[in-house]
Design a protein around this motif. Structure first.
Motif, PDB file in Angstrom:
ATOM      1  N   GLU A  34       1.015  -1.181   0.175  1.00 38.32           N
ATOM      2  CA  GLU A  34       0.066  -0.329   0.110  1.00 38.32           C
ATOM      3  C   GLU A  34       0.763   0.613   0.145  1.00 38.32           C
ATOM      4  O   GLU A  34       0.358   2.000  -0.246  1.00 38.32           O
ATOM      5  CB  GLU A  34      -1.336   0.076   1.258  1.00 38.32           C
ATOM      6  CG  GLU A  34      -1.985  -1.402   1.220  1.00 38.32           C
ATOM      7  CD  GLU A  34      -1.769  -2.656   1.216  1.00 38.32           C
ATOM      8  OE1 GLU A  34      -0.441  -2.548   1.214  1.00 38.32           O
ATOM      9  OE2 GLU A  34      -2.638  -2.633   1.010  1.00 38.32           O
ATOM     10  N   ARG A  78       1.741   0.012  -7.304  1.00 30.89           N
ATOM     11  CA  ARG A  78       0.886  -0.864  -7.329  1.00 30.89           C
ATOM     12  C   ARG A  78       0.042  -1.622  -8.219  1.00 30.89           C
ATOM     13  O   ARG A  78       0.159  -3.054  -7.807  1.00 30.89           O
ATOM     14  CB  ARG A  78      -0.082  -0.506  -5.914  1.00 30.89           C
ATOM     15  CG  ARG A  78      -0.646  -1.625  -4.982  1.00 30.89           C
ATOM     16  CD  ARG A  78      -1.253  -1.163  -3.558  1.00 30.89           C
ATOM     17  NE  ARG A  78      -2.586   0.133  -4.169  1.00 30.89           N
ATOM     18  CZ  ARG A  78      -2.528   1.150  -3.636  1.00 30.89           C
ATOM     19  NH1 ARG A  78      -1.522   2.090  -3.572  1.00 30.89           N
ATOM     20  NH2 ARG A  78      -3.869   1.712  -4.016  1.00 30.89           N
ATOM     21  N   LEU A  86      -0.490  -5.704  -9.005  1.00 32.60           N
ATOM     22  CA  LEU A  86      -1.092  -6.756  -8.379  1.00 32.60           C
ATOM     23  C   LEU A  86      -0.964  -7.616 -10.091  1.00 32.60           C
ATOM     24  O   LEU A  86      -1.373  -8.613  -9.859  1.00 32.60           O
ATOM     25  CB  LEU A  86      -2.059  -6.368  -8.333  1.00 32.60           C
ATOM     26  CG  LEU A  86      -1.590  -5.014  -6.832  1.00 32.60           C
ATOM     27  CD1 LEU A  86      -3.522  -4.845  -5.612  1.00 32.60           C
ATOM     28  CD2 LEU A  86      -1.572  -6.588  -5.596  1.00 32.60           C
ATOM     29  N   GLU A 137      -6.567  -7.450  -3.001  1.00 30.98           N
ATOM     30  CA  GLU A 137      -6.592  -6.468  -1.621  1.00 30.98           C
ATOM     31  C   GLU A 137      -7.816  -6.120  -1.249  1.00 30.98           C
ATOM     32  O   GLU A 137      -8.662  -6.372  -1.396  1.00 30.98           O
ATOM     33  CB  GLU A 137      -6.499  -4.835  -1.653  1.00 30.98           C
ATOM     34  CG  GLU A 137      -4.945  -4.963  -2.604  1.00 30.98           C
ATOM     35  CD  GLU A 137      -4.497  -3.547  -2.779  1.00 30.98           C
ATOM     36  OE1 GLU A 137      -3.793  -2.552  -2.762  1.00 30.98           O
ATOM     37  OE2 GLU A 137      -4.969  -2.864  -4.356  1.00 30.98           O
TER      38      GLU A 137
END
Length: 654
Positions: free
Chosen positions: A70, A77, A81, A93
């Protein structure tokens, strides 16, 4: 020179192009920050791994603060992912929450992290120390996941992804792993009222194009730690194991004493993680295909073993065929487990009752068709299992009484014939006359109608019952936490004396306690041995040390029974007391003078020898003949003359 000039010009142009390309593709400030954060993240992980691999004697260094994903910029990010989870990046998440479903029997919690069962409590029971009976709690104790292969060859496990509860009530819940508006995977859980069975259905919707098109099966990963729930770790650990049933075939299990693993390509109907008295069993409506299973012992005060199973299940990515399972989460009560086979064909039977170890294969029918039905019948009238064991002992002893009486009469016949046996012993006092003495003794018994072997029959029939109960009582759910007199739990030892010190040899054999029922059982067995030896003294010579061996056997029972079920020691105690009472009553009511007169009359009657006695006498004749031949051969064998070296030398002259 022209060639050298052209070469130099070419290198200059190439260098200019490289510099221009590097300037145009230089990272932005945000990308530089992201790269620096990623570098710190990797350095931190490497440092943590190096600390984890250091020996315990090396002091742990202060762990650096590990940046989490985060902390990275949104664009980086998101890219990470997507790189890791592919189409399932949106579910990578989230925050973990729980959904609770329950009925009168069990309370279950389902985590949004992985959509899996993470907690199970059996409401009707408590542990040996009166705490709520929780089979597992948290991801560290139980983990379940499916391995997904995306269309872009990413490998993702559902245990790492976040589900969303789309429907839930008191006894059911639907957990959804959403990919987009039209694609998801649903885990549906539903409990029935007043039941230990949980329905579990997995169904995918709109996964075509998201998962690899070649997928027809999914790998299922299931792991659980077995908590310590009962008193007496040794026997609880001995009966805790990983069980599995082949489709349409028998139930097998991994070794419960040591670490073990099994790989099979055959189809399985169910896989179960079993404690001594409670189990969690995953049952496939169709089958599990090819499984790898492992059981590991844990040297931990909280846990006994860790179970792991990796198997394959059929999966339709089009969502036309859901995958259905059932979870059994409940007690290993034999009568309960049998009910799940009602209205099922022989091939479709679950045979969950095999989770109850009824002893070795040859003695299992005694428990299944004799002991358990008596338990169930008597259980309708009383819940006191101390009384039930007492009445069970009475029933067994009454059924065996005709044989016990026959055994006593056999001993009585041999006892009244003792003077005649002693006369035979006096007639053949020499050791080389042992065959004649034995033959004359057997002839006496045969003419009088006495059989030395008939006295052993009741004991031979009683031993299978004892062995069957030795396998049943420590695992009989009915005895769990059932108190009687001073014993708080008939399924385990009744420790009236205990200590904490580790005494070499003693602790490993007896444990750190002494069981009162076991001590009483040994004492009564010693008394019975003394009475039995006195009443069965027939005047025949016994092997040296046999008297002490007979007393040693009851003492050895202390080492075998001190750590096992108090109910079993109590059963043998009552059985021995009843046997002593039967023996003394027979001695009181049998007139031995009349019995001797009857035996003397039997000698006068022509008596047909049994086939056994004929074979025995024939074997004695053959042995006697062989012995005489050996003795005759020794007498006929000429003496060998001495050689020159063997002849004695004459004495020297002084």
């Amino acid at each position: 020179m022209a060639t050298d000039k052209n070469t130099i010009t070419g290198f200059v142009l190439i260098g200019a192009v490289i510099l221009l390309f590097s300037w145009l593709n230089r990272p932005t400030r945000e990308q530089m920050e992201a790269m620096e954060a990623q570098r710190r993240y990797q350095d931190s992980i490497a440092q943590l791994q190096s600390v984890a691999t250091q020996p315990e004697t090396v002091p742990a260094v202060r762990q650096p603060e590990v940046p989490v994903i985060e902390e990275l910029p949104d664009s980086v990010r998101t890219g990470q992912l997507l790189q890791t989870y592919g189409a399932f990046a949106s579910a990578a998440e989230g925050s973990e929450t729980f959904v609770t479903i329950e009925n009168e029997k069990i309370e279950l919690r389902i985590s949004t992290k992985g959509g899996q069962l993470c907690f199970a409590r059996l409401k009707e029971f408590v542990t040996f120390d009166d705490k709520p009976l929780i089979l597992f709690d948290g991801k560290d104790e139980s983990e379940f996941g499916l391995t997904l292969v995306t269309a872009t060859n990413r490998v993702v496990n559902t245990s790492e992804l976040y589900f969303t509860p789309v429907k839930s009530d008191a006894q059911s819940a639907v957990m959804r792993l959403a990919v987009n508006e039209h694609s998801h995977i649903d885990f549906t859980y539903s409990l029935k009222p007043d039941d230990y069975m949980l329905d579990f259905v997995i169904q995918g919707v709109g996964l075509n194009g998201l998962l690899s098109p070649s997928i027809s099966t999914l790998d299922l990963n299931w792991r659980r730690k077995a908590r310590r729930l009962e008193q007496g770790r040794k026997y609880e650990d001995q009966y805790t194991g990983l069980y599995y049933k082949y489709l349409g075939d028998e139930v097998e299990h991994l070794n419960e004493v040591k670490d073990d693993e099994e790989r099979t390509s055959n189809r399985l109907k169910w896989i179960g993680f079993k404690n001594k008295f409670f189990s969690t069993v995953l049952i496939a409506e169709d089958a599990f295909y090819a499984a790898s299973m492992r059981s590991l012992k844990l040297e931990n005060s909280l846990y006994l073993k860790q179970f792991e199973a990796i198997t394959s299940i059929a999966f339709d990515i089009n969502g036309n065929e859901p995958v259905a399972f059932k979870y059994f989460i409940g007690p290993n009560r034999y009568s309960l487990l049998r009910t799940y086979d009602k209205n099922l064909s022989d091939d479709g039977e679950l045979t969950l009752d095999n989770l109850v170890p009824l002893g070795v294969k040859f003695f299992r029918p005694i428990n299944k068709y004799f002991i358990i039905p008596i338990f169930e019948f008597l259980g309708r009238y009383t819940a006191n299992y101390g009384l039930i064991i007492f009445f069970l002992t009475l029933i067994v002893k009454l059924l065996l009484y005709p044989l016990t009486y026959k055994s006593y009469m056999s001993s009585a016949k041999m006892r009244v014939l003792r003077p005649q046996v002693e006369a035979i012993n006096a007639k053949y006092p020499k050791q080389e006359q042992a065959m004649e003495k034995q033959k004359a003794t057997m002839e006496l018994y045969s003419r009088a109608g006495a059989s030395p072997l008939s006295g052993c029959l009741p004991m031979l029939l009683q031993f299978p019952v004892w062995i069957a109960l030795y396998g049943l009582f420590p695992t009989a759910f009915e005895l769990r936490q059932s108190s009687f007199l001073w014993a708080k739990d008939l399924s385990t030892f009744d420790d009236v004396i205990s200590w904490n010190a580790n005494i070499p040899i003693i602790t490993s054999v007896l444990g750190n306690h002494l069981s009162l029922f076991c001590l009483l059982m040994v004492a009564v067995q010693l008394v019975y041995t003394k009475i039995n030896m006195a009443m069965s003294d027939t005047g025949q010579q016994q092997m040296p040390g046999m008297k002490y061996m007979m007393y040693l056997m009851p003492v050895m029972m202390l080492f075998f029974f001190n750590q096992t079920s108090a109910g079993l020691s109590y059963y043998i105690l009552i059985s021995s007391l009843i046997t002593i009472g039967q023996t003394l009553s027979c001695r009181l009511f049998v007139n031995e003078e009349k019995l001797l007169m009857k035996l003397e009359e039997n000698k006068k009657k022509p008596r047909k020898k049994s086939s056994f006695m004929q074979r025995l006498e024939e074997a004695q004749r053959m042995q006697e003949k062989k012995l005489k031949q050996q003795q005759h051969g020794k007498q006929q064998q000429p003496q060998q003359p001495r050689t020159r070296q063997q002849q004695p030398r004459p004495p020297r002259k002084k």
